[in-house]
Design a protein around this motif. Structure first.
Motif, PDB file in Angstrom:
ATOM      1  N   ARG A  59       2.423  -7.349  11.190  1.00  0.00           N
ATOM      2  CA  ARG A  59       1.504  -7.868  10.175  1.00  0.00           C
ATOM      3  C   ARG A  59       1.313  -6.906   9.015  1.00  0.00           C
ATOM      4  NH1 ARG A  59      -3.313 -11.165  12.880  1.00  0.00           N
ATOM      5  NH2 ARG A  59      -3.898  -9.073  13.577  1.00  0.00           N
ATOM      6  N   GLY A  60       1.136  -5.628   9.381  1.00  0.00           N
ATOM      7  CA  GLY A  60       0.924  -4.624   8.345  1.00  0.00           C
ATOM      8  C   GLY A  60       2.139  -4.449   7.455  1.00  0.00           C
ATOM      9  N   SER A  61       3.328  -4.520   8.049  1.00  0.00           N
ATOM     10  CA  SER A  61       4.528  -4.311   7.234  1.00  0.00           C
ATOM     11  C   SER A  61       4.741  -5.477   6.287  1.00  0.00           C
ATOM     12  CB  SER A  61       5.756  -4.087   8.123  1.00  0.00           C
ATOM     13  OG  SER A  61       6.055  -5.237   8.864  1.00  0.00           O
ATOM     14  N   ILE A  62       4.410  -6.687   6.723  1.00  0.00           N
ATOM     15  CA  ILE A  62       4.539  -7.847   5.824  1.00  0.00           C
ATOM     16  C   ILE A  62       3.600  -7.669   4.626  1.00  0.00           C
ATOM     17  CG2 ILE A  62       4.111 -10.330   5.614  1.00  0.00           C
ATOM     18  CD1 ILE A  62       5.164 -10.599   8.504  1.00  0.00           C
ATOM     19  N   ASP A  63       2.364  -7.277   4.917  1.00  0.00           N
ATOM     20  CA  ASP A  63       1.420  -7.048   3.808  1.00  0.00           C
ATOM     21  C   ASP A  63       1.932  -5.977   2.858  1.00  0.00           C
ATOM     22  OD1 ASP A  63      -0.304  -8.896   4.896  1.00  0.00           O
ATOM     23  OD2 ASP A  63      -1.591  -7.406   5.872  1.00  0.00           O
ATOM     24  N   LEU A  64       2.409  -4.884   3.438  1.00  0.00           N
ATOM     25  CA  LEU A  64       2.733  -3.711   2.618  1.00  0.00           C
ATOM     26  C   LEU A  64       4.052  -3.878   1.853  1.00  0.00           C
ATOM     27  CD1 LEU A  64       1.034  -1.202   2.214  1.00  0.00           C
ATOM     28  CD2 LEU A  64       2.477  -0.010   3.863  1.00  0.00           C
ATOM     29  N   ILE A  65       5.050  -4.473   2.484  1.00  0.00           N
ATOM     30  CA  ILE A  65       6.310  -4.702   1.763  1.00  0.00           C
ATOM     31  C   ILE A  65       6.081  -5.702   0.637  1.00  0.00           C
ATOM     32  CG2 ILE A  65       8.682  -5.586   1.946  1.00  0.00           C
ATOM     33  CD1 ILE A  65       8.746  -4.525   4.826  1.00  0.00           C
ATOM     34  N   ASP A  66       5.269  -6.710   0.916  1.00  0.00           N
ATOM     35  CA  ASP A  66       4.960  -7.693  -0.127  1.00  0.00           C
ATOM     36  C   ASP A  66       4.263  -7.008  -1.308  1.00  0.00           C
ATOM     37  OD1 ASP A  66       4.731 -10.315  -1.239  1.00  0.00           O
ATOM     38  OD2 ASP A  66       2.647 -10.406  -0.572  1.00  0.00           O
ATOM     39  N   GLU A  67       3.422  -6.056  -0.984  1.00  0.00           N
ATOM     40  CA  GLU A  67       2.650  -5.375  -2.037  1.00  0.00           C
ATOM     41  C   GLU A  67       3.480  -4.342  -2.807  1.00  0.00           C
ATOM     42  OE1 GLU A  67      -0.843  -3.428  -0.462  1.00  0.00           O
ATOM     43  OE2 GLU A  67      -0.992  -2.168  -2.267  1.00  0.00           O
ATOM     44  N   LEU A  68       4.228  -3.515  -2.075  1.00  0.00           N
ATOM     45  CA  LEU A  68       4.909  -2.376  -2.705  1.00  0.00           C
ATOM     46  C   LEU A  68       6.384  -2.615  -3.029  1.00  0.00           C
ATOM     47  CD1 LEU A  68       3.652   0.488  -0.329  1.00  0.00           C
ATOM     48  CD2 LEU A  68       2.624  -0.231  -2.505  1.00  0.00           C
ATOM     49  N   GLY A  69       6.976  -3.613  -2.392  1.00  0.00           N
ATOM     50  CA  GLY A  69       8.435  -3.756  -2.449  1.00  0.00           C
ATOM     51  C   GLY A  69       9.057  -2.848  -1.401  1.00  0.00           C
ATOM     52  N   PHE A  70      10.262  -3.187  -0.952  1.00  0.00           N
ATOM     53  CA  PHE A  70      10.868  -2.456   0.154  1.00  0.00           C
ATOM     54  C   PHE A  70      11.180  -1.004  -0.199  1.00  0.00           C
ATOM     55  CE2 PHE A  70      14.553  -1.434   2.988  1.00  0.00           C
ATOM     56  CZ  PHE A  70      13.841  -1.451   4.177  1.00  0.00           C
ATOM     57  N   GLU A  71      11.575  -0.748  -1.422  1.00  0.00           N
ATOM     58  CA  GLU A  71      11.934   0.620  -1.818  1.00  0.00           C
ATOM     59  C   GLU A  71      10.759   1.593  -1.654  1.00  0.00           C
ATOM     60  OE1 GLU A  71      13.327  -2.048  -3.534  1.00  0.00           O
ATOM     61  OE2 GLU A  71      15.255  -1.507  -2.645  1.00  0.00           O
ATOM     62  N   ASP A  72       9.582   1.184  -2.064  1.00  0.00           N
ATOM     63  CA  ASP A  72       8.425   2.084  -2.017  1.00  0.00           C
ATOM     64  C   ASP A  72       7.677   2.033  -0.690  1.00  0.00           C
ATOM     65  OD1 ASP A  72       8.999   2.974  -4.514  1.00  0.00           O
ATOM     66  OD2 ASP A  72       7.545   1.701  -5.542  1.00  0.00           O
ATOM     67  N   PHE A  73       8.092   1.152   0.173  1.00  0.00           N
ATOM     68  CA  PHE A  73       7.465   1.028   1.490  1.00  0.00           C
ATOM     69  C   PHE A  73       7.957   2.162   2.399  1.00  0.00           C
ATOM     70  CE2 PHE A  73       8.358  -0.493   5.825  1.00  0.00           C
ATOM     71  CZ  PHE A  73       7.087  -0.828   6.267  1.00  0.00           C
ATOM     72  N   THR A  74       7.030   2.840   3.066  1.00  0.00           N
ATOM     73  CA  THR A  74       7.430   3.875   4.035  1.00  0.00           C
ATOM     74  C   THR A  74       6.630   3.704   5.331  1.00  0.00           C
ATOM     75  OG1 THR A  74       5.758   5.531   3.478  1.00  0.00           O
ATOM     76  CG2 THR A  74       7.782   5.549   2.156  1.00  0.00           C
ATOM     77  N   PHE A  75       7.167   4.260   6.414  1.00  0.00           N
ATOM     78  CA  PHE A  75       6.463   4.198   7.690  1.00  0.00           C
ATOM     79  C   PHE A  75       5.159   4.994   7.637  1.00  0.00           C
ATOM     80  CE2 PHE A  75      10.046   3.014  10.943  1.00  0.00           C
ATOM     81  CZ  PHE A  75      10.100   1.749  10.380  1.00  0.00           C
ATOM     82  N   LYS A  76       5.152   6.031   6.835  1.00  0.00           N
ATOM     83  CA  LYS A  76       3.926   6.829   6.711  1.00  0.00           C
ATOM     84  C   LYS A  76       2.796   5.987   6.105  1.00  0.00           C
ATOM     85  CE  LYS A  76       2.758  11.543   5.991  1.00  0.00           C
ATOM     86  NZ  LYS A  76       3.370  12.849   5.743  1.00  0.00           N
ATOM     87  N   LYS A  77       3.126   5.274   5.024  1.00  0.00           N
ATOM     88  CA  LYS A  77       2.120   4.408   4.401  1.00  0.00           C
ATOM     89  C   LYS A  77       1.696   3.292   5.360  1.00  0.00           C
ATOM     90  CE  LYS A  77       3.998   5.148  -0.265  1.00  0.00           C
ATOM     91  NZ  LYS A  77       4.904   4.555  -1.291  1.00  0.00           N
ATOM     92  N   LEU A  78       2.689   2.731   6.069  1.00  0.00           N
ATOM     93  CA  LEU A  78       2.361   1.674   7.025  1.00  0.00           C
ATOM     94  C   LEU A  78       1.424   2.212   8.096  1.00  0.00           C
ATOM     95  CD1 LEU A  78       2.678  -1.103   8.344  1.00  0.00           C
ATOM     96  CD2 LEU A  78       4.837  -0.331   9.341  1.00  0.00           C
ATOM     97  N   ALA A  79       1.759   3.390   8.623  1.00  0.00           N
ATOM     98  CA  ALA A  79       0.936   3.991   9.676  1.00  0.00           C
ATOM     99  C   ALA A  79      -0.509   4.134   9.204  1.00  0.00           C
ATOM    100  CB  ALA A  79       1.511   5.345  10.074  1.00  0.00           C
ATOM    101  N   SER A  80      -0.672   4.648   7.989  1.00  0.00           N
ATOM    102  CA  SER A  80      -2.046   4.866   7.551  1.00  0.00           C
ATOM    103  C   SER A  80      -2.740   3.530   7.289  1.00  0.00           C
ATOM    104  CB  SER A  80      -2.078   5.807   6.346  1.00  0.00           C
ATOM    105  OG  SER A  80      -2.285   5.091   5.161  1.00  0.00           O
ATOM    106  N   SER A  81      -1.993   2.513   6.858  1.00  0.00           N
ATOM    107  CA  SER A  81      -2.642   1.223   6.588  1.00  0.00           C
ATOM    108  C   SER A  81      -3.063   0.500   7.861  1.00  0.00           C
ATOM    109  CB  SER A  81      -1.733   0.328   5.733  1.00  0.00           C
ATOM    110  OG  SER A  81      -0.839  -0.407   6.541  1.00  0.00           O
TER     111      SER A  81
END
Lengths: 223, 223
Positions: free
Chosen positions: B31-53
């Motif tokens: 769920r978090g990765s769908i939100d975050l990739i949609d928001e940032l785009g795949f290039e700027d998406f990282t596991f670190k950002k996902l973890a904190s979100s």
DNA sequence: CAAAATAGATAGTATTACTATTATATTTGT
DNA sequence: ACAAATATAATAGTAATACTATCTATTTTG
């Protein structure tokens, strides 16, 4: 012999920091990057590797392009400009609109198998790069700001050019731009699939199938 | 009420290290990765950002997916599986081949605007991700090895499914797979263009234009 | 020939994409 | 209810990436 040597493809100045055509190093960057991206793919390509492959330094390359993304944009814009040039050549002095359309679609869909001697750029390799990497220049979050800078104008011009031929043949057809951009993107994908995921295509043996398919598609669609 | 709650979309086991459906954390990752990739785009998406979100840690996410590329593959394969499921539902009990084809093309080309309540996955956001990121899962140098692992089977199944309907209607048509994969890729691109590069399309106002265009294209082509 | 532009050499930074280790919960089997 | 197994968190660390900055040597040009 090379009558084309007095012209060159112009690329939007916003794409580079310093024109790679203006110096020896710039030209090595372009040639070297085409070789290296073709070999490694864009993801694994880095300026450090490029620098070492052309015996220069990372910092020197950064004087020409602010990022590897910008370098890819440069290559793709150059390619689109080159395609437009080829298109004009192939349509020159052809009057019949249907014949013009056939030729235009063939320019858009044929795989490049020979070097044109047009410039020092290896168009065969560049075509392979365009097939697998070109869409990455706009499929990202920077697309809107880069669109405002005019990065995609050459692509739009190419689409408009062929759309106009379609509209000339059938003024009532409602979707000329959609049809043309579908053909361009589609042909690139089909070339990629033919090589890597053949069950998504039907070109068992002949590579011309792709061009034939899109010829037929366009003609059926607009009549 | 939710009659679908007893089934789930199966994703190739090679894609993940541990099934994200099997735990609370796994579900938060999806769920978090769908939100975050949609928001940032795949290039700027990282596991670190996902973890904190999702209030977890990078290392925990790496227990589920060996890279962010694998996570994207998971999402896209899930989506393809879901499309196939929707396809079967929409074709169920429809006998007439032309009607079946129309419905199939509409499943492939319509933009998802409502959540299906099928699972905890937000299909509207996932559809946007598929539109701009899906092709990146195969447009790279890993494509051949990942193809051998069966990553692209769901895509091939989808293409084969619709190709078979086409062949039923016109057994002489030579390029059913090419036509279907052109429609799938094309529709995704057109949705992207409609939003970001409208001069490459003709959908001034209505978003249904894309679906209509491909309906017409397919029917014209096979007759 | 001086001034300006170009390229090379070197160093440094923040971030990314991971891997490894240990400690602490939580679940499960008996 | 308790030990064993499993899952997660916390922390630390590494090599590589994507840059930036600075200083010097070389080449070009006016």
């Amino acid at each position: 012999m090379n009558f084309q040597s007095n012209i060159s493809i112009l690329v939007n100045e916003q794409v580079y920091l310093k024109s790679p055509e203006s110096s020896k190093l710039g030209q090595k960057i372009i040639r070297g990057s085409i070789d290296l991206i073709d070999e490694l793919g864009f993801e694994d390509f880095t300026f450090k590797k490029l620098a070492s492959s052309i015996q220069s330094t990372e910092a020197s390359i950064y004087r020409y392009f602010e990022s590897k993304h910008h370098l890819l944009v440069y290559l793709v814009l150059w390619y689109w400009g080159w395609l437009e040039y080829r298109m004009h050549l192939r349509l020159a002095n052809i009057e019949n609109p249907k014949e013009r359309l056939k030729r235009a679609v063939s320019v858009l869909t044929e795989k490049i198998t020979e070097d044109s001697n047009f410039s020092q750029i290896n168009e065969v390799k560049l075509n392979r790069i365009v097939i697998s990497e070109a869409s990455k220049i706009y499929l990202n979050k920077k697309v809107d700001s880069e669109n405002e800078l005019g990065f995609f104008l050459p692509y739009k011009r190419l689409v408009a050019l062929v759309s106009d031929i379609i509209t000339e043949i059938n003024p009532d057809f409602k979707y000329p731009h959609m049809l043309v951009s579908t053909v361009i993107e589609g042909a690139n994908h089909q070339h990629f699939f033919a090589e890597h995921l053949p069950r998504l295509t039907d070109c068992c043996d002949d590579e011309d199938a792709i061009s034939h398919f899109y010829q037929e598609l366009v003609l059926n669609e607009i009549k």
